[in-house]
Enzyme design. Structure first.
Site, PDB file in Angstrom:
ATOM      1  N   ASP A  95       0.800  -1.221   0.000  1.00 34.64           N
ATOM      2  CA  ASP A  95       0.000   0.000   0.000  1.00 34.64           C
ATOM      3  C   ASP A  95       0.839   1.280   0.000  1.00 34.64           C
ATOM      4  O   ASP A  95       0.377   2.333   0.425  1.00 34.64           O
ATOM      5  CB  ASP A  95      -0.920   0.003   1.230  1.00 34.64           C
ATOM      6  CG  ASP A  95      -0.155  -0.234   2.525  1.00 34.64           C
ATOM      7  OD1 ASP A  95       1.068   0.010   2.573  1.00 34.64           O
ATOM      8  OD2 ASP A  95      -0.785  -0.675   3.511  1.00 34.64           O
ATOM      9  N   GLU A 117      -0.454  -8.954  -1.671  1.00 30.71           N
ATOM     10  CA  GLU A 117      -1.025  -8.497  -0.406  1.00 30.71           C
ATOM     11  C   GLU A 117      -2.189  -7.547  -0.667  1.00 30.71           C
ATOM     12  O   GLU A 117      -2.274  -6.447  -0.144  1.00 30.71           O
ATOM     13  CB  GLU A 117       0.031  -7.825   0.487  1.00 30.71           C
ATOM     14  CG  GLU A 117      -0.388  -7.731   1.943  1.00 30.71           C
ATOM     15  CD  GLU A 117       0.670  -7.072   2.820  1.00 30.71           C
ATOM     16  OE1 GLU A 117       1.033  -7.686   3.834  1.00 30.71           O
ATOM     17  OE2 GLU A 117       1.122  -5.949   2.504  1.00 30.71           O
ATOM     18  N   HIS A 214       6.381   3.640  14.027  1.00 30.59           N
ATOM     19  CA  HIS A 214       6.778   4.450  12.868  1.00 30.59           C
ATOM     20  C   HIS A 214       5.600   5.076  12.133  1.00 30.59           C
ATOM     21  O   HIS A 214       5.788   5.939  11.285  1.00 30.59           O
ATOM     22  CB  HIS A 214       7.569   3.587  11.881  1.00 30.59           C
ATOM     23  CG  HIS A 214       6.694   2.648  11.097  1.00 30.59           C
ATOM     24  ND1 HIS A 214       6.245   1.459  11.621  1.00 30.59           N
ATOM     25  CD2 HIS A 214       6.182   2.732   9.846  1.00 30.59           C
ATOM     26  CE1 HIS A 214       5.503   0.849  10.719  1.00 30.59           C
ATOM     27  NE2 HIS A 214       5.425   1.589   9.638  1.00 30.59           N
ATOM     28  N   HIS A 247      12.851   5.095  14.813  1.00 28.35           N
ATOM     29  CA  HIS A 247      12.590   5.597  13.459  1.00 28.35           C
ATOM     30  C   HIS A 247      13.666   6.621  13.105  1.00 28.35           C
ATOM     31  O   HIS A 247      14.091   7.415  13.954  1.00 28.35           O
ATOM     32  CB  HIS A 247      11.200   6.235  13.423  1.00 28.35           C
ATOM     33  CG  HIS A 247      10.718   6.577  12.049  1.00 28.35           C
ATOM     34  ND1 HIS A 247      11.153   7.695  11.361  1.00 28.35           N
ATOM     35  CD2 HIS A 247       9.838   5.958  11.231  1.00 28.35           C
ATOM     36  CE1 HIS A 247      10.556   7.738  10.182  1.00 28.35           C
ATOM     37  NE2 HIS A 247       9.763   6.699  10.073  1.00 28.35           N
TER      38      HIS A 247
END
Length: 382
Positions: A95, A117, A214, A247
């Site tokens: 995505d 996916e 994150h 992150h």
């Protein structure tokens, strides 16, 4: 021989595309790799690890930080590669902006798209912009490879023809199990950075919790709340140790570090804040940790491969299957709820065992083979 263009640019895409790349190559197919440059700092190590060097790379300028600028750059760059390669099929995964723009550029060039996916949905605004990206890819792709029955149902409800939907499991399980088998065969002492190895040795008898955060929607105050909850847990449970790969975004790091700067010295000694970990190191930690606290979709999946309970620091998840199976709990970012659920896992052996799912709802390690079967069969009949 069919020519595939695997379009990817982020760490999760590379990990989840690698098993498909290897499977198609083993069948004698021509698989060209396009790296879009979204996660430039960690990408090359992963490509090297999976022996999957890119054939094409986009050098993103990122003159402006917005999503519009990124989308425009990706569209022009991916279109140039499609024009040069003239692939029979474009593979996109998940995505991300790379996946969405790869699907859109392919559609503009009338090249069929295989969406790995597919069908994940929260039905909400978040995660932004990923939720809309995957919905739009669902309107552009020809082959849809949902990992679970729930994801397949989502696609059918959206009007995707049944013959284009192939439930196959998730290739992240293929990748995780392969890495774990490699470590079991060859040992994994070097998978973790030296400072993490030293930290774990000095706290060998403690129970380890892996924390990651994150998601954009958790930046700022939410991630500070997560850090506050971790600090409380360290104070409440003297036998607890925490490894938290930070992150790379400087403001995200600063928010986390500001919270822990007020933590007492004894608790700080049982906390390891480290740089982002390479994939084998992450798998090594998942295989040994007591449970994980995360907002990462990929880690929800990978943890299930190792029977590791997951506390999800989000209010919704597109991987509801693990929640339904009892292996994960949505805790959001409320410190009270995080501490309550984490303490239950630490204090109650029955509650802990109940969250150790014995079979991952996301796959059995053979998803890439199923995807390759569908694609090669479809291309051979044309």
């Amino acid at each position: 021989m069919t020519t595939y263009l695997a379009c990817m640019g982020t760490r999760p895409e590379i990990i989840k595309m690698a098993p498909i790349y290897k499977n198609l190559q083993a069948r004698g197919e021509n698989v060209q790799v396009l790296h879009t440059g979204q996660h430039e700092d960690v990408a090359q190590a992963l490509y090297t690890f999976f022996d999957m060097d890119p054939d094409y790379q986009i050098q993103l300028k990122r003159r402006l930080p917005g999503l519009s600028d990124l989308t425009a750059e990706l569209l022009q760059g991916i279109d140039r590669v499609i024009t040069e390669v003239k692939p029979d099929v474009v593979l996109v995964q998940g995505d991300t902006a790379s996946a969405f723009v790869g699907a859109m550029a392919s559609y503009y060039r009338d090249v069929p798209v295989a969406h790995i996916e597919a069908g994940l949905r929260t039905g909400q605004h978040d995660p932004f912009p990923e939720e809309k990206n995957r919905e739009l890819i669902g309107r552009l792709a020809h082959w849809h490879f949902p990992p679970t029955a729930q994801a397949a149902d989502n696609l059918r409800r959206e009007g995707v023809p049944a013959q284009q939907i192939h439930e196959v499991g998730n290739t992240v399980i293929d990748a995780a199990l392969w890495v774990k088998s490699q470590m079991d065969q060859h040992g994994a002492p070097d998978a973790l950075p030296p400072e993490v190895q030293s930290f774990l040795r000095s706290h060998g008898a403690s129970r380890l919790v892996l924390v990651t955060a994150h998601r954009r929607e958790n930046w700022g105050r939410p991630i500070q709340l997560i850090a506050s909850a971790v600090g409380i847990l360290l104070k409440l449970h003297p036998d607890l140790t925490v490894v938290w790969p930070l992150h790379p975004n400087p403001s995200v790091r600063a928010d986390i570090q500001s919270v822990f700067s007020t933590l007492d010295a004894a608790s700080q000694q049982r906390l390891c804040l480290t740089d982002p970990l390479e994939y084998p190191a992450l798998i090594s930690l998942l295989a040994r940790c007591h449970f994980c606290l995360t907002d990462s979709g990929g880690i929800q999946e990978e943890a299930s491969a190792f029977h590791c309970p997951v506390l999800i620091t989000r209010d919704s998840t597109e991987r509801q299957e693990l929640v339904d199976a009892g292996g994960a709990i949505l805790v959001g970012t409320d410190p009270h709820r995080i501490v309550e659920q984490a303490s239950a896992l630490l204090n109650n052996p029955w509650a802990y065992r109940a969250m150790q799912v014995h079979e991952s709802p996301f796959g059995d390690g053979h998803s890439a083979q199923r995807i390759a079967d569908v694609l090669t069969c479809a291309r051979n009949t044309h």
